[in-house]
Design an enzyme around this catalytic site. Structure first.
Site, PDB file in Angstrom:
ATOM      1  N   ASP A 208      42.983  33.253  40.315  1.00 38.94           N
ATOM      2  CA  ASP A 208      44.230  33.838  40.793  1.00 38.94           C
ATOM      3  C   ASP A 208      44.036  34.906  41.873  1.00 38.94           C
ATOM      4  OD1 ASP A 208      44.948  36.005  37.892  1.00 38.94           O
ATOM      5  OD2 ASP A 208      43.098  35.612  39.010  1.00 38.94           O
ATOM      6  N   GLU A 295      30.837  43.501  34.221  1.00 38.29           N
ATOM      7  CA  GLU A 295      30.006  43.289  35.400  1.00 38.29           C
ATOM      8  C   GLU A 295      28.661  44.001  35.244  1.00 38.29           C
ATOM      9  OE1 GLU A 295      33.107  44.304  35.325  1.00 38.29           O
ATOM     10  OE2 GLU A 295      34.295  42.776  36.347  1.00 38.29           O
TER      11      GLU A 295
END
Lengths: 345, 264
Positions: A208, A295
């Site tokens: 997205d 991350e």
């Protein structure tokens, strides 16, 4: 007498004349034929690869530059042909960008993947690794991938659901997309040999977000791990790495927890494939990961802060936006459904 | 060989004029970027971008220059009174109306009715999603062509009703299916010829009931039985009325945290 003389002149060595005419005319015929063909048919031999079996070739626009020097010099014809294929022809010299996209079924899925594919179709040497969060690879995705013409790999792994607590919802402790990204990392390690692999870059692209074409060219030169700003994350217009005058990353311009080892969004970094293959045990941590640390859970096993390569003009330009799509209102479908469920959206 | 983006122009293909109204907000550049990435695949596309602003902005100008598309950059500001809907009539000027009308006006100014170019006009909002197939479906429109649109009217999709003979006979919608044209802005295209033939056909500015904006234009151009159904007789979805969430910028605080000179 004159008439007789003329007549005999005309009847003179015909064979020699014919031979001469043939030797003059033949090369010109050949030359004209070849020239004629080359201006009609596309000159470019499109390099076919695994997934790209339906490349549309629209070659046109021939630019002819002729350099005529003297009679003795060689006439050089340089023709620049502008071609459009979708995706662009594969190049032997560009590192491959492996784009890892986890995806899951919901009403806007096909729309998201369609517009993402439309962007990826401009990027040369791109390999799309689409990983479905599902028990089986779905026909919708299978068809979509095939119809794009992109070079792709289609994988799937289902995130286990915690039925007892929330019925249909996923285990909230596993951040969404993690198992799918890890599966892609595993696939890369099983497919490519770290000793003789072709150069490649790995990028995690959610379905997205919005990506500029420039971004992919920035990441192509990644040696270990490269980083850049990302818009619309951390409650800010953008988050960005802090880069000093020497061009080294020394911190993070964020409001939310700037002391994370890597205070950066998934869309804000790319990793050289070689590094992925070398550190073969580096994965995103599945459980017990604090919000915003996903991350870091991967990057801390791959690189240190000082090794990061800042891109996008030393991290001053925005080339990727963390956009999110609204959930469409389907209230008028009612209980039994109004539209034909066989029509795919 | 040089990879060209967009594909080289063709002398024989009808032109697709895409009219996109746009306005400044955080996600504007992102929306226009991914829209441009789609249009860059479509042959003979001319993008008419109309900003809702008193002046053409640098952001949009630079984006259009860099993209490489064939484009026209216009602007017209919607007056505040219309934007706020401060009238005693409980209706409003739907957003983008003035801008779309300016796009039509530019077309009528640029091309003559006596020698109309081959082509179509399509109204594409900057947050929708378009498949490449859609543009090939609309390219050969003779008068007005129509097709289904996803995520409108509270449904998975709305669609024209097409008879076995291939004629449009109604509208498969829940919301007001008896509108003359119960169709979303993204669900039709009009031939240039028709736009030039009917120079007074425009979107109505005021007093338009919700859902009737499209009708306000189409009623002056065509009747239902003159519509050309596309997308496999309106059984395929080639365009989605997606909407983008507004990003949370709460951490910017009162004085701003990020550098305002960095364009987002």
């Amino acid at each position: 007498n004159e008439e007789l003389w003329v007549q005999s002149v005309l009847e003179m060595p015909k064979r020699r004349d014919i031979l001469a005419i043939v030797l003059i005319v033949l090369p010109w015929t050949l030359l004209i034929t070849v020239w004629h063909q080359s201006t009609i048919a596309p000159l470019l031999a499109v390099h076919k690869d695994d997934g790209g079996d339906s490349q549309r070739d629209l070659a046109a626009g021939l630019d002819s530059k002729e350099y005529c020097l003297s009679d003795r010099d060689i006439v050089e014809v340089v023709r620049t042909e502008y071609v459009y294929t979708r995706p662009p022809p594969w190049s032997d010299t560009l590192p491959t960008i492996h784009v890892v996209t986890p995806t899951y079924s919901r009403p806007v899925q096909k729309a998201e993947l369609t517009r993402l594919a439309n962007t990826l179709l401009h990027v040369p040497n791109l390999h799309w690794i689409l990983v479905e969060d599902s028990q089986r690879r779905t026909p919708l995705i299978t068809r979509l991938l095939r119809d794009t013409g992109l070079n792709y790999t289609h994988l799937n792994v289902e995130t286990p659901r915690n039925y007892k607590l929330r019925g249909d919802m996923r285990d909230p402790r596993i951040p969404r997309g993690t198992m799918q990204r890890n599966l892609a990392l595993r696939w890369l390690r099983e497919t490519f040999n770290k000793n003789n692999s072709q150069p490649g870059i790995v990028y995690f692209a959610d379905d997205d977000n919005t990506y500029s074409l420039e971004l992919f060219e920035e990441m192509r030169s990644t040696r270990k791990v490269s980083v850049w700003p990302v818009a619309f994350v951390g409650g800010l217009r953008y988050e960005a790495p802090k880069v000093n005058a020497a061009g080294k990353v020394y911190g993070w311009k964020t409001v939310f927890d700037p002391h994370r080892p890597f205070a950066i969004d998934m869309a804000g970094f790319a990793v050289n494939l070689r590094l992925i293959l070398q550190r073969s045990q580096a994965y995103f941590k599945l459980r017990g990961v604090k919000g915003g640390y996903q991350e870091s859970s991967l990057l801390r096993e791959l690189v240190t802060l000082g090794d990061l390569e800042p891109k996008a003009a030393n991290c001053t330009k925005i080339l990727v936006w963390h956009t999110r799509t609204e959930k469409p209102v389907l209230v008028n479908e009612g209980k039994k459904g109004f539209t034909d469920p066989n029509v795919e959206i | 060989y040089v990879y060209s983006r967009p594909p080289p122009w063709s002398d024989t293909l009808p032109t697709i004029f895409v009219i996109t109204p746009t306005y400044s907000r955080p996600v504007q550049k992102a929306e226009l970027t991914r829209l441009a990435n789609t249009f860059l695949h479509v042959q003979n596309l001319h993008w008419v971008v109309v900003e809702d602003s008193p002046r053409r902005t640098n952001l949009v100008s630079n984006l259009l220059e860099k993209a490489g598309l064939n484009f026209t950059h216009l602007n017209v500001e919607t007056p505040k009174s219309l934007k706020l809907g401060v009238t005693w009539i409980p209706s409003h000027t739907p957003r983008g109306t003035l801008q779309r009308n300016l796009g039509l006006h530019w077309l009528r100014d640029s091309f003559s009715n006596t020698a109309p170019p081959e082509g179509v006009v399509y109204f594409a909002d900057d947050d929708n999603t378009y498949s490449l197939e859609l543009f090939e479906e609309m390219r050969y429109t003779r008068r007005v062509s129509v097709w289904p649109v996803a995520f409108v009217g509270g449904l998975r999709y709305e669609s024209p009703k097409v008879s076995p003979e291939g004629k449009v006979v109604g509208w498969k919608t829940v919301f007001d299916p008896n509108r003359p044209f119960a169709i979303d802005m993204a669900g039709f295209a009009i031939s240039i010829k028709l736009i030039l033939e009917k120079p007074h056909a425009s979107f109505k500015l005021e007093g338009v009931k919700g859902g009737y904006q499209e009708t306000s234009l189409l009623k002056d151009l065509v009747t239902m039985d003159g519509l050309e159904p596309k997308a496999a007789n309106c059984t395929k979805v080639l365009v989605w009325h997606t909407r983008t969430e507004r990003p949370t910028l709460v951490n910017e605080g009162k004085r701003g945290f990020t550098d305002p000179r960095v364009e987002v």
